[in-house]
Structures are given as structure tokens and as C-alpha cells.
Write a protein that holds these residues in place. Structure first.
Motif, mmCIF file in Angstrom:
data_model
loop_
_atom_site.group_PDB
_atom_site.id
_atom_site.type_symbol
_atom_site.label_atom_id
_atom_site.label_comp_id
_atom_site.label_asym_id
_atom_site.label_seq_id
_atom_site.Cartn_x
_atom_site.Cartn_y
_atom_site.Cartn_z
ATOM 1 N N LEU A 1 13.734 -1.058 4.688
ATOM 2 C CA LEU A 1 12.821 0.125 5.370
ATOM 3 C C LEU A 1 12.727 0.369 6.579
ATOM 4 C CD1 LEU A 1 11.407 2.664 4.002
ATOM 5 C CD2 LEU A 1 9.437 0.866 3.722
ATOM 6 N N ALA A 2 12.440 -0.867 7.192
ATOM 7 C CA ALA A 2 12.069 -0.950 8.798
ATOM 8 C C ALA A 2 13.619 -0.473 9.246
ATOM 9 C CB ALA A 2 11.950 -2.116 9.063
ATOM 10 N N GLU A 3 14.405 -0.885 9.020
ATOM 11 C CA GLU A 3 15.936 -0.172 9.579
ATOM 12 C C GLU A 3 16.027 1.456 9.440
ATOM 13 O OE1 GLU A 3 20.649 -1.219 9.687
ATOM 14 O OE2 GLU A 3 19.272 -2.540 8.254
ATOM 15 N N LYS A 4 15.812 1.695 8.227
ATOM 16 C CA LYS A 4 16.095 3.021 7.866
ATOM 17 C C LYS A 4 14.818 3.966 8.747
ATOM 18 C CE LYS A 4 17.680 2.615 3.083
ATOM 19 N NZ LYS A 4 18.919 3.304 3.354
ATOM 20 N N ILE A 5 13.664 3.407 8.738
ATOM 21 C CA ILE A 5 12.689 4.412 9.631
ATOM 22 C C ILE A 5 13.181 4.343 11.031
ATOM 23 C CG2 ILE A 5 10.362 4.306 10.440
ATOM 24 C CD1 ILE A 5 9.620 3.213 7.686
ATOM 25 N N TRP B 1 0.906 -1.392 0.011
ATOM 26 C CA TRP B 1 -0.070 -0.224 -0.054
ATOM 27 C C TRP B 1 0.991 1.166 0.011
ATOM 28 C CZ3 TRP B 1 -4.340 0.938 4.133
ATOM 29 C CH2 TRP B 1 -4.971 1.934 3.777
ATOM 30 N N LEU B 2 1.858 1.218 0.746
ATOM 31 C CA LEU B 2 2.788 2.267 1.015
ATOM 32 C C LEU B 2 3.398 2.755 -0.465
ATOM 33 C CD1 LEU B 2 3.899 4.358 2.926
ATOM 34 C CD2 LEU B 2 5.749 2.948 3.225
ATOM 35 N N GLN B 3 3.735 1.645 -1.312
ATOM 36 C CA GLN B 3 4.155 1.923 -2.656
ATOM 37 C C GLN B 3 3.275 2.576 -3.615
ATOM 38 O OE1 GLN B 3 4.863 -2.267 -3.748
ATOM 39 N NE2 GLN B 3 7.036 -1.802 -3.835
ATOM 40 N N GLU B 4 2.151 2.943 -3.349
ATOM 41 C CA GLU B 4 1.373 3.890 -3.895
ATOM 42 C C GLU B 4 1.552 5.210 -3.804
ATOM 43 O OE1 GLU B 4 -2.876 3.019 -3.708
ATOM 44 O OE2 GLU B 4 -2.861 0.857 -4.112
ATOM 45 N N TYR B 5 2.261 5.527 -2.676
ATOM 46 C CA TYR B 5 2.376 6.928 -2.460
ATOM 47 C C TYR B 5 3.985 7.257 -2.470
ATOM 48 C CZ TYR B 5 -1.859 5.983 0.007
ATOM 49 O OH TYR B 5 -3.007 5.665 0.231
ATOM 50 N N VAL B 6 4.695 6.482 -2.307
ATOM 51 C CA VAL B 6 6.227 6.616 -2.426
ATOM 52 C C VAL B 6 6.970 5.556 -3.183
ATOM 53 C CG1 VAL B 6 8.416 7.030 -1.044
ATOM 54 C CG2 VAL B 6 6.359 7.448 -0.169
ATOM 55 N N ASP B 7 8.049 5.645 -4.067
ATOM 56 C CA ASP B 7 8.649 4.889 -4.848
ATOM 57 C C ASP B 7 9.588 3.850 -4.035
ATOM 58 O OD1 ASP B 7 9.942 3.415 -6.520
ATOM 59 O OD2 ASP B 7 11.086 4.928 -7.690
ATOM 60 N N LEU B 8 9.448 2.838 -3.558
ATOM 61 C CA LEU B 8 10.167 2.160 -2.606
ATOM 62 C C LEU B 8 11.346 0.980 -3.438
ATOM 63 C CD1 LEU B 8 7.676 1.211 0.225
ATOM 64 C CD2 LEU B 8 9.075 3.224 0.087
ATOM 65 N N SER B 9 11.155 1.363 -4.736
ATOM 66 C CA SER B 9 12.298 0.463 -5.548
ATOM 67 C C SER B 9 13.486 0.470 -4.966
ATOM 68 C CB SER B 9 12.360 0.805 -7.114
ATOM 69 O OG SER B 9 12.597 2.217 -7.228
ATOM 70 N N GLY B 10 14.060 -0.847 -4.825
ATOM 71 C CA GLY B 10 15.495 -1.115 -4.333
ATOM 72 C C GLY B 10 15.592 -0.925 -2.808
ATOM 73 N N VAL B 11 14.307 -0.901 -2.110
ATOM 74 C CA VAL B 11 14.360 -1.040 -0.811
ATOM 75 C C VAL B 11 13.458 -2.114 -0.356
ATOM 76 C CG1 VAL B 11 14.133 0.184 1.390
ATOM 77 C CG2 VAL B 11 14.866 1.613 -0.658
ATOM 78 N N THR B 12 13.841 -3.175 0.402
ATOM 79 C CA THR B 12 13.075 -4.182 0.801
ATOM 80 C C THR B 12 12.399 -3.778 2.146
ATOM 81 O OG1 THR B 12 14.987 -5.153 2.280
ATOM 82 C CG2 THR B 12 14.963 -5.954 0.003
ATOM 83 N N PRO B 13 11.424 -4.470 2.692
ATOM 84 C CA PRO B 13 10.748 -4.051 3.905
ATOM 85 C C PRO B 13 11.785 -4.077 4.943
ATOM 86 C CG PRO B 13 9.380 -5.659 2.348
ATOM 87 C CD PRO B 13 10.532 -5.510 1.729
ATOM 88 N N VAL B 14 12.423 -5.073 4.896
ATOM 89 C CA VAL B 14 13.700 -5.202 6.137
ATOM 90 C C VAL B 14 14.382 -4.035 6.373
ATOM 91 C CG1 VAL B 14 15.135 -6.510 7.108
ATOM 92 C CG2 VAL B 14 13.139 -7.660 6.382
ATOM 93 N N GLU C 1 7.244 10.619 5.661
ATOM 94 C CA GLU C 1 8.278 10.258 6.462
ATOM 95 C C GLU C 1 9.397 9.605 5.593
ATOM 96 O OE1 GLU C 1 10.729 9.955 10.147
ATOM 97 O OE2 GLU C 1 9.036 11.372 9.422
ATOM 98 N N VAL C 2 8.845 8.432 4.981
ATOM 99 C CA VAL C 2 9.631 7.613 4.482
ATOM 100 C C VAL C 2 10.249 8.416 3.081
ATOM 101 C CG1 VAL C 2 9.476 5.456 2.748
ATOM 102 C CG2 VAL C 2 8.445 5.468 4.846
ATOM 103 N N ALA C 3 9.322 9.144 2.294
ATOM 104 C CA ALA C 3 10.137 10.046 1.129
ATOM 105 C C ALA C 3 11.022 10.903 1.855
ATOM 106 C CB ALA C 3 8.967 10.869 0.692
ATOM 107 N N ALA C 4 11.029 11.558 3.161
ATOM 108 C CA ALA C 4 11.989 12.283 3.624
ATOM 109 C C ALA C 4 13.309 11.404 3.664
ATOM 110 C CB ALA C 4 11.698 13.008 4.894
ATOM 111 N N ILE C 5 13.190 10.255 4.405
ATOM 112 C CA ILE C 5 14.303 9.314 4.763
ATOM 113 C C ILE C 5 14.986 8.913 3.325
ATOM 114 C CG2 ILE C 5 14.889 7.093 5.441
ATOM 115 C CD1 ILE C 5 12.446 7.405 7.534
ATOM 116 N N LEU C 6 14.322 8.657 2.280
ATOM 117 C CA LEU C 6 14.706 8.044 1.261
ATOM 118 C C LEU C 6 15.199 9.282 0.251
ATOM 119 C CD1 LEU C 6 12.452 4.946 0.301
ATOM 120 C CD2 LEU C 6 14.609 4.942 1.551
#
Length: 804
Positions: free
Chosen positions: A22-26, A7-20, A185-190
Motif C-alpha cells: 500500500l505504501a508503494e502504491k500511495i 484503522w484505515l481498514q474500517e473505511y476501505v477494504d484493504l484485503s490482498g494489499v499489505t502495508p508495504v 485517496e486509497v480507495a481511488a488508487i485501489l
């Protein structure tokens, strides 16, 4: 907050970042990710099947024999026990060789003589919690919509090929209680862009204002109320993808109308409510405070009595919802609902919290209002909701919104200097780097020399002071990138005070002596408050006691320790020694706070020594407890200042109680509990003591002095003195020590005689006196001279004579 990766991928491009990853970055940016759940973990071999035929099992009443097309060639026979399985359904089939949650492997089997080549699955069997499954599928198998293709991966069709991140949010980060907030938040991190929904709704020629009028009396509690009307909706199950997203977030699907409001709550963080327009009973919405004693029946069919602290949504007269908490049963969306009123409002957090707490109704909606929603999303959330209602419920959206708007909200404007950012973080960031960080957060900035001024979006209500801006820079720069430094300047290492050290010494000594530490209530009742008090004062009464038994502050610790002994004795633990160091409370009058003094108390009952193998049992007595205190005074270097004097005290045995003095001042008592009290508490012979620990630990101690081991022999003389029965041995001992001079080194009692051949009113006390001089060998003349001084002194001061 549960965040679906897909669902989060609809708002932010998460290509190249696995869920695990992403969790570590957050987590490293300041929001802890407590876990990542793989929804389809351990599941394989589950496909969409088509039930071609269904008939009753010939040998079992509750089993069905089904012919199922799994898209792999010839249909297979599967025996199914679900009551709702039927011909023509699209179902989830675990084929032979499939694995279900719990490592449950599907094999060919025979059930009551009929072959079964797989398993038709319920949602529970696919790993979904029962509480999250729509009621229609809470029992029996799950049925897909007819447009699903046979042979497809059923887990993928159920949107279970997903991973869910569980965010452990602190109360200040309510902005991340929505998918859009997490996206920012994720967009700012990435360092990526946020893609926001852009609702586009075709409206009818009819206007919402012709159908509803909104009035708000309690403008402070509800500064903004937006109402939209959608006609001709068809209440039905939600699309599978929408249900899946709700379930992954921990919300149970109901129907498309209710599910869409919950979807918007998760997407925008803005709670909505859907009313059945035709059941409102009027064309008016009135928001007001409830009247004391007013009643509403909520959606859970509970009748709730209200007070004037609660905010109500009414139809002008009757309540139809408890604002921000729960709707009313009289306006609930039902299967026959045709026209819907959508409420999107900004309610004051404290008002919602009060109602939620009073009625025990904590929901996803109330939690968001309590922590704060973004006032600038109220209208956008309503537009998004009616777009989805038009799309998935066939609704006809009426033109415009009806609003009651008294909301005045401006974004916070906060300034901070680059020098302070770098000084606090220990960094050497340039202004360009700081501006880039705020740009990633989508904060507007304005730079003037060394000062950066930030206009904070209303979605980030947690940022109000310059330290908040510094924190944002620090966490997005990366805490791992901050240099490790040692504090600059002089510092004093922490240490215990002399008083604290002595208190620890007291505790260690008493525990070494065999006493257990107890911690009892400082609160007591009127009967026990003043018992055994060292200083009599009026007990302090609590203004709001939790009970009568805990209504006064104690003046003594001994009553509580006796309760400890009573409690243990009732459970066959009848030999016990306990102590407590704690505060007692002395009143300074009604207008002043009480004085707290630290006391030391102990209580001992039963056997002091028990050695059954040697056949030895020694019950506790006065001298055992007195010996504990003597050892304590010796440990503290106060043995030369401590004195025990016979005393009378209420609640204590009249002949086995002593007052404890230190440098001539009373500091407490020791003795046996009065037999009547022991009987009331159902205790054996019990001894107790209580001392002013403050007085003992603050007493000045003489410097430690060492003496050489004597190289010369000592001379011992024993005397038996006849004195009046009322004469205390301690008084005689004091006279002897004073008269003996520097040669007398030790005095102790070794005999007491009151038998025959002793004249009435008299007793004989025998003392052993030890004389020696560390510098030389004493002569008889030296000892005789000192000894005669002793005899003269006891005769003169106590009327004692040598026993013949």
C-alpha cells in the motif's frame, strides 16, 4: 500524517494489499510514504496476566512479590518493582522466553533471593514512547480493564499488532490530514469503495438552544460556528482501542472527552474543542476579535497578551479560547466535569496562522486550520463526536445544534479537454478512461463532446485549474505508465558566457597562487563602508538593518578581508592569503536602486614562503603581491595593457602603494596597508589589492599570436642612468621601450643606487636591454643605432645621463 493500517481498514477494504504494498502504491500516486513502522516488531511472548496475590519482597523495600495467572496452568511468581502493581489487576506479562524491543530476552532469575518467572511490563517496555503514554501510566506498569481475558496476546489487546504509514504531505494535500481523506485517496488508487461513518444519536427532549446562544461578530474570520451540548458525561479513561489509535498517530491520551475530540480531528480532519459547560460562566458564546492588550490564560497555564489580529471565543465578556489554537484554562474539561459544550467551527486559515505564530502554539488543530479544512465536514464531525460521547462517556445529547452560519462555499467547477489531457501527459486515453478516473476519485463529471467538466468536492480545495485535473488523471493513470519521450524542437545547449569563463579562470589562478577564497558580508558599518573604495559615492543605507554593524552596503571588499585576517590572526593563524570576488554597491540616489559592480580583492599577511628545513623564510612584500597581479594579467592576455603607477591612497602605506591601470584607465590599487591600520587590527605587515573585475574581464584581448623560437643570437646591453630621485623607473622603462623600436625585445631593472658619490637629489637606475631579430643575426651597427636612439630619448624626455 501517521496512518494506522488497521484503522484505515474500517473505511476501505484493504484485503490482498499489505502495508508495504500500500505504501508503494500511495507513493507512486504522488504522496510520498516516508516509512512503514511495525508497532509490534521484535516483540513476542507477552500475554495478559492476572495478579492473584501481591506482598512485599522480604529482602527489598521497593520490590513486590506477585503471584500471577498467565492463563497457562499454574500461577507463576514474578518479582515486580512498580509502585502501582496490586492484587486483582490485569497486566501485561512477558513470560519466560519472551522478547521485548531491543532484543531483550526474558529469562528466569533470582532477585534478592526470590525466584522471578517473567516480567510485568510498563508501556515503555513494550516500545511505546513516554510522551505518548497517558499520565496515569507514565510511571509504573499498565493495567488493563477488568473485562480482558487472561492469557490473551497483550500486544493484540493493546492494538499494537498494527503497522503505521508515515505520509510526507505537501502543503496542497491537506485533504489527507484525516483518515477519511486518506481513505478517499486509497480507495481511488485501489478502485474500491469508501465506507463513511454514519453517526446515529439518540437525543433527549431538551434542546441545545435552551442552554446556549451563539453570536459571531467576526464573520469573515469565522463564517460557521456549530455548538452541541452533552449532559451528564462521566469523565474517565478512554477505551483501549481509542487510546491506541491516538498513540499510533502521535497524540497522547488524556480522558474520554478530550480523546474523542482528538479522535474526530484525526478521523474527519476537523478540529473540535470541548468546554466544561458549567464553567463557562454564561449561556452565551460570542466570537470576536481580541482587544489590544487583552489577556487569556490558556490550557498550558500561560498568560498570553492578545492583539486585535487574534480571534477569541468568549462567554460574552471573558475569553475562553484562542480560536483554532488552544482553549482557555477557565473552561477546561476536568475530572468532575458533568456537562460539555462541543465546538465545531470553520476558522479562516490566515487568522489561525497569525495567532499560532505570535504565541508559538503550533498544534495538530492549528496546522489543519492553516492548511484548510473541509467546510462540509464541520457539522458531520460534531455529530460524530456527540455519538462517541454518548457511547463512551455516558453522555445525554441535547436535541439540535446551535449555529452561527454565514458560510457561503460552492464546490469548484473546472473544465478540461481530452485533447489537452493527452497532449500534456503524452497519452492516448479515451474519454471513458478519464471519466473512470474521476469516478474513482468520487468527483462528479459532465461530458460535452471533447470537454469534461468536473465538480470538485470541497474536501479537495487544492484543485482549482485545469492543470490540477490533468495531474489527477496522470497520477491515477500511473506515472510509471506514462511514455518516455524526448523534447521536440531545436534547443541550444547551456554554456558559460565568456565573462563567466574568465571569472572561473581568475579564481583558479588565484587559488593556484596560494590564496584561499573568502565569502564575506556585503553589509558593513559607517566606519568601514567607504574605506578603500575605488569610486567615492555615498554609501547605501538599509531601510531595516539587522544591526548597526550591518546597516550599509559596502563600497569596497578590502575592509571585510582585513577582518578575516584579524579573526584568523587572533587564533594563531598569522600567515594567510585570501581573495574574494563579489559585488560592491554604488548609490544612484535615493530614488534609484544602487548599481552593483563586481570587484576582485585580496589580502596577504605573514610569511609568503617558509621552508624550515632549508632555513628559508620569506615574508610577504609588495613585489610578491604585485607579481600575483602581473601573473593574473598575463593569464588573461592583458600583460601588455597593464601598468602599475606609484600612488597615494587613504589607509595605504604612502611609499608602497601603486595604482593599477589597464589601457591607461585606473582599475584598482595594490600595496601595503598603512601601519596605523595594521596596528589597530593587530596584524603583521599586510598587503592588499582591489580591482574592478568587471573592467578587467570586459577588456578586449588581442588575438593570440605565436612567434617562432629565435634561431639567431641576441645582444644584451646594460645601461645605468642617473636621474632625479623623483623619477619613476616605470616611466624610464616606457621611454626605453618606445625608443628601442622593433629590435628591442626585453627591458628590466636590475639595480638601484643612491649611496655615496651620487650628487644630492639624484639616483642611478640600471636597466638590462635585450636586442634580437628573428630573421637574421644582428650586427654591432644595428644594435648601436637602436641603442643610441634609446639614450637620446631618455636624455631628452627624462633628463637622464649615463652614469660615468
Amino acid at each position: 500524517m501517521f496512518v494506522s493500517y488497521k484503522w484505515l481498514q474500517e473505511y476501505v477494504d484493504l484485503s490482498g494489499v499489505t502495508p508495504v504494498e500500500l505504501a508503494e502504491k500511495i507513493t507512486k500516486s504522488g504522496i510520498e510514504v516516508e516509512g512503514v513502522e511495525v508497532l509490534n516488531e521484535g516483540i513476542k511472548g507477552v500475554v495478559v496476566g492476572h495478579v492473584l496475590e501481591r506482598e512485599q519482597h522480604p529482602n527489598a523495600d521497593k520490590l513486590n512479590k506477585c503471584l500471577v495467572d498467565t492463563g497457562t496452568g499454574e500461577p507463576v511468581q514474578i518479582i515486580c518493582g512498580a509502585a502501582n502493581v496490586d492484587k486483582g489487576q490485569k497486566v501485561a506479562v512477558a513470560t519466560v522466553g519472551a522478547v521485548l524491543p531491543g532484543n531483550f530476552k526474558i529469562k528466569r532469575a533470582k532477585l534478592r533471593g526470590e525466584e522471578s518467572n517473567g516480567m510485568i511490563c510498563s508501556l515503555q517496555e513494550l516500545g511505546i514512547e513516554s510522551k505518548l503514554i497517558a499520565k496515569e501510566y507514565s510511571e509504573g506498569i499498565y493495567v488493563f480493564p477488568n473485562d480482558v481475558e487472561v492469557g490473551q496476546d497483550a500486544i493484540e489487546q493493546l492494538n499494537r499488532d498494527d503497522q503505521v504509514l508515515e505520509l510526507g504531505l505537501t502543503p496542497n494535500r491537506s485533504d489527507c490530514l484525516s483518515m477519511l481523506g486518506v481513505a478517499y485517496e486509497v480507495a481511488a488508487i485501489l478502485g474500491r469503495e469508501v465506507k463513511l461513518p454514519e453517526p446515529q444519536v439518540e437525543t433527549s427532549s431538551e434542546k441545545a438552544s435552551d442552554y446556549i446562544d451563539v453570536q459571531v461578530e467576526a464573520k469573515e474570520d469565522n463564517p460557521l460556528y456549530v455548538a452541541k451540548v452533552v449532559k451528564n458525561v462521566i469523565v474517565a479513561p478512554s477505551p483501549v482501542w481509542l487510546q491506541a489509535r491516538l498513540m499510533s498517530a502521535g497524540i497522547r491520551p488524556h480522558n474520554n472527552v478530550v480523546d474523542i475530540t482528538n479522535y474526530i480531528l484525526l478521523e474527519y480532519g476537523q478540529p473540535l474543542h470541548a468546554f466544561d459547560y458549567d464553567r463557562l460562566g454564561s449561556k452565551q458564546i460570542l466570537v470576536r476579535k481580541a482587544c489590544d492588550g487583552e489577556v487569556i490564560v490558556t490550557l498550558d497555564d500561560a498568560k498570553r497578551e492578545l492583539t486585535s489580529d487574534h480571534l477569541l471565543i468568549t462567554n460574552g465578556t471573558e475569553p475562553i479560547a484562542l480560536a483554532g489554537v488552544m482553549g482557555g484554562a477557565n473552561s477546561e474539561v476536568q475530572p468532575d466535569t458533568k456537562n460539555v459544550l462541543i465546538e465545531s467551527a470553520y476558522f479562516k486559515g490566515a487568522t489561525v496562522r497569525k495567532a499560532s505564530k505570535d504565541h508559538g502554539l503550533r498544534s495538530e488543530a492549528s496546522a489543519r486550520f492553516e492548511k484548510g479544512v473541509d467546510p462540509n465536514r464541520v457539522r458531520a464531525a460534531a455529530e460524530r463526536a456527540v455519538q462517541l460521547l454518548a457511547q463512551y462517556a455516558g453522555g445525554e445529547v441535547l436535541e439540535g445544534s446551535v449555529e452561527a452560519d454565514a458560510l457561503q462555499v460552492e464546490p469548484a467547477v473546472v473544465s478540461v479537454t481530452l485533447e489537452k489531457i493527452n497532449r500534456v501527459l503524452g497519452t492516448e486515453l479515451s474519454m471513458k478512461e478519464v471519466e473512470d478516473i474521476f469516478a474513482r476519485l468520487q468527483f462528479e463529471t459532465n461530458t460535452d463532446n471533447d470537454t469534461i467538466t468536473v465538480t470538485v468536492p470541497t474536501r479537495r480545495g487544492d484543485i482549482t485549474i485545469e492543470e490540477d485535473l490533468i495531474e489527477e488523471v496522470g497520477r491515477l493513470f500511473g506515472y510509471d505508465n506514462l511514455a518516455s519521450t524526448l523534447p521536440i524542437g531545436s534547443s541550444t545547449p547551456g554554456h558559460l558566457t565568456q565573462y563567466q569563463n574568465k571569472r572561473r579562470l581568475v579564481r583558479r589562478y588565484l587559488e593556484g597562487a596560494g590564496l584561499f577564497q573568502a565569502v564575506t558580508y556585503s553589509l558593513t558599518n559607517e566606519a568601514k563602508a567607504a574605506q578603500y573604495a575605488l569610486e567615492e559615492r555615498k554609501p547605501v543605507q538599509l531601510a531595516m538593518p539587522m544591526s548597526e554593524d550591518r546597516s550599509l552596503l559596502r563600497l569596497s571588499i578590502v575592509p571585510q578581508l582585513l577582518e578575516v585576517l584579524k579573526y584568523n590572526s587572533a587564533r594563531q593563524i598569522d600567515s594567510l592569503a585570501v581573495y574574494e570576488t563579489g559585488a560592491v554597491f554604488l548609490s544612484n540616489g535615493e530614488e534609484e536602486l544602487p548599481e552593483e559592480r563586481e570587484h576582485l580583492a585580496g589580502a596577504v599577511t605573514g610569511l609568503w614562503h617558509s621552508h624550515p628545513w632549508q632555513g628559508e623564510k620569506k615574508p610577504v612584500d609588495f613585489y610578491a603581491v604585485k607579481g600575483i597581479l602581473e601573473g593574473l594579467f598575463d593569464k588573461l592576455g592583458l600583460s601588455d595593457k597593464a601598468e602599475f603607477r606609484q600612488a597615494q591612497k587613504d589607509g595605504m602605506h604612502p611609499g608602497r602603494t601603486a595604482e593599477v591601470l589597464l589601457s591607461g584607465e585606473s582599475v584598482g590599487f595594490v600595496g601595503q596597508i598603512h601601519p596605523t591600520v595594521e596596528k589597530e587590527l593587530d596584524l603583521k605587515e599586510t598587503y592588499a589589492f582591489e580591482l574592478s573585475l568587471k573592467a578587467i574581464l570586459e577588456e578586449e584581448v588581442s588575438p593570440l599570436q605565436y612567434e617562432a623560437i629565435p634561431r639567431f643570437p641576441s645582444i644584451t646591453r646594460d645601461i645605468a642612468l642617473v636621474v632625479d630621485k623623483g623619477t619613476a623607473a616605470g616611466a624610464l622603462e616606457g621611454i626605453i621601450k618606445e625608443a628601442g623600436g622593433k629590435l628591442l625585445k626585453d627591458v628590466h631593472v636590475f639595480d638601484l643606487y643612491e649611496g655615496e658619490r651620487m650628487e644630492p637629489g639624484k639616483k642611478s637606475i640600471a636597466f638590462s636591454l635585450k636586442y634580437f631579430d628573428p630573421e637574421r643575426t644582428l650586427t654591432d651597427e644595428d644594435v648601436t643605432k637602436a641603442h643610441d636612439n634609446v639614450l637620446d630619448a631618455v636624455k631628452e624626455k627624462a633628463g637622464a645621463v649615463l652614469r660615468g
